[in-house]
Enzyme design. Structure first.
Site, mmCIF file in Angstrom:
data_model
loop_
_atom_site.group_PDB
_atom_site.id
_atom_site.type_symbol
_atom_site.label_atom_id
_atom_site.label_comp_id
_atom_site.label_asym_id
_atom_site.label_seq_id
_atom_site.Cartn_x
_atom_site.Cartn_y
_atom_site.Cartn_z
ATOM 1 C CB SER A 125 -0.856 -0.031 1.270
ATOM 2 O OG SER A 125 -1.444 1.218 1.508
ATOM 3 C CE1 TYR A 150 -4.154 -2.972 5.562
ATOM 4 C CE2 TYR A 150 -3.649 -0.646 5.215
ATOM 5 C CZ TYR A 150 -3.903 -1.901 4.703
ATOM 6 O OH TYR A 150 -3.904 -2.104 3.348
ATOM 7 C CE LYS A 154 -1.670 -4.720 3.528
ATOM 8 N NZ LYS A 154 -1.887 -6.004 2.868
#
Ligand code: NAD
Ligand code: WQD
Length: 339
Positions: A125, A150, A154
């Site tokens: 991302s 989150y 990644k």
């Protein structure tokens, strides 16, 4: 014919990618535990692609079930979409995010190592860049510690894959998506919003349809032309096609170890107000809004330099923002008529 394991293949980006893979003559095996998707998407994939992928409904944290799947099928590669992705929720439940996003990843990599399989594509991302100092963002732009757990999953996922590729001579591709939006042109696939959407486009769509009263625009005092924040909104079908290109490259390349990194965006920034106006123009509907305080953790601006993907994969985002927003509205109408 190559067989590709697609984890999270009933989810938003996964389902669109499965269609592209089937249309490019790959065999597809989906694993999805339906934690953020629904079974009817499998029927819709078949309707769109004319082929039904093999589907296993289980949680990738169940290593023994994963192992049985690898016993039963000869797998040539994996596209790993499965993850929890709600930024706010990850702040409240960091352990659930680390457990789900990283244990799932490691379980698949253990099977790859044990069975000597290569070709792994990871959904990363633009969040790994944080607020970059310069625009546009290319792949050499320094990474910053993400605000959310989150985002950290990644960054950690990328590190795990780099180490895995180096130690075990594997081919991996880390795809950094900017802001995916839109739905399939058939209106049979799209994002399934659970509860109150956090992301801009699902919120705009639900406001236009009357489910939400008003869009809150989080801040109009950013240092941008109209004061609202800028992002790079990439059409999900364009994004799905990039996965096929990245996979074909991994399969074709002769080197044993490959660590590819690509930014997947349009290269164009759009402000929140531009998205709202574009949605209204595309669909001839009004989106009532109010200006509110900035949202905590938001950055001012992020858009991609996606030239590396163009040069090395022959991929370029092709769909204009307005067209992507038109497909979103068609999907909303489909969901309402289904309900
Ligand atoms: P999604 O939630 O629609 O799809 C993820 C799918 O994975 C869901 O169908 C869910 O049921 C499944 N899943 C989750 N955990 C699982 C587990 N342990 N075992 C089996 N299945 C599991 O999300 P999406 O928007 O399609 O995102 C796909 C990937 O792309 C994610 O890794 C996400 O972090 C990443 N990504 C998304 C965006 C975005 O804005 N949508 C942006 C950048 C990166
Ligand atoms: C876009 C813009 C908001 C909702 C998130 C994740 C990121 C990545 C993509 C996965 C911002 C504004 C939004 C609303 C608004 N996902 N907005 N009113 O924040 O760029 O990125 O999704 O990897 O990790 O953080 O996307 O769609 O939430 O917001 O004004 O109701 O719209 O402030 O400027 P974001 P978004």
């Amino acid at each position: 014919m190559k067989t590709i394991l697609v984890t999270g293949g009933l989810g938003y980006i996964g389902s669109h990618t499965v269609v592209e893979l089937l249309q490019n003559d790959f065999e597809v095996i989906i694993v999805d535990d339906l934690s953020n998707s629904e079974r009817f998407i499998l029927d819709n994939i078949e309707q769109v692609a004319g082929k039904r992928p093999i589907f296993y409904p289980f949680d990738l944290k169940r290593r023994e079930l994963l192992s049985q799947l690898f016993d039963a099928h000869q797998i040539d590669g994996c596209i790993n979409f499965a993850a929890f992705k709600a930024v706010g929720e990850s702040q409240e439940k960091p352990l659930d995010y680390y457990e789900n996003n990283l244990f799932s990843l490691i379980n698949i990599l253990q099977e790859f190592k044990a069975r000597n399989i290569s070709n792994f594509i990871f959904s990363s991302s633009c969040t790994v860049y944080g607020q970059a100092d310069e625009m546009p963002i290319d792949e050499d732009t320094p990474l910053k510690t993400p605000e959310s757990s989150y985002g950290k999953t990644k960054q950690m996922g990328e590190e795990i894959l780099k180490d895995f590729a180096t130690a075990h001579k594997k081919k991996v591709s880390l795809l950094r998506y900017f802001n995916p939006i839109g739905s399939h042109p058939t209106a049979l696939l799209g994002e399934l919003p659970l509860g109150i959407p956090n992301n801009l486009v699902p919120y705009v769509t639900q406001t236009a349809s009357g489910i939400r009263e008003k869009l809150s625009i989080w801040g109009d005092d950013y240092p941008t032309a109209d004061g609202t924040a800028i992002r790079d909104y990439i059409y999900v079908v364009d994004l799905a096609k990039a996965h096929v290109k990245a996979l074909q490259k991994l399969l074709a390349v002769s080197s044993e170890t490959v660590i590819d990194i690509y930014n997947l965006g349009t290269g164009q920034g759009s402000s929140v107000l531009e998205v709202v106006q574009s949605f209204e123009r595309a669909n001839h509907v009004a989106v009532p809004y109010q200006i509110c305080e900035r949202r905590a953790g938001d950055i001012t601006i992020a858009y991609a330099n996606a030239e590396k993907a163009e040069k090395e994969l022959g991929w370029k985002a092709a769909t204009p923002l307005e067209e992507a927003l038109r497909t979103t509205w068609e999907w909303q109408k489909y969901l309402e008529q289904r309900a």
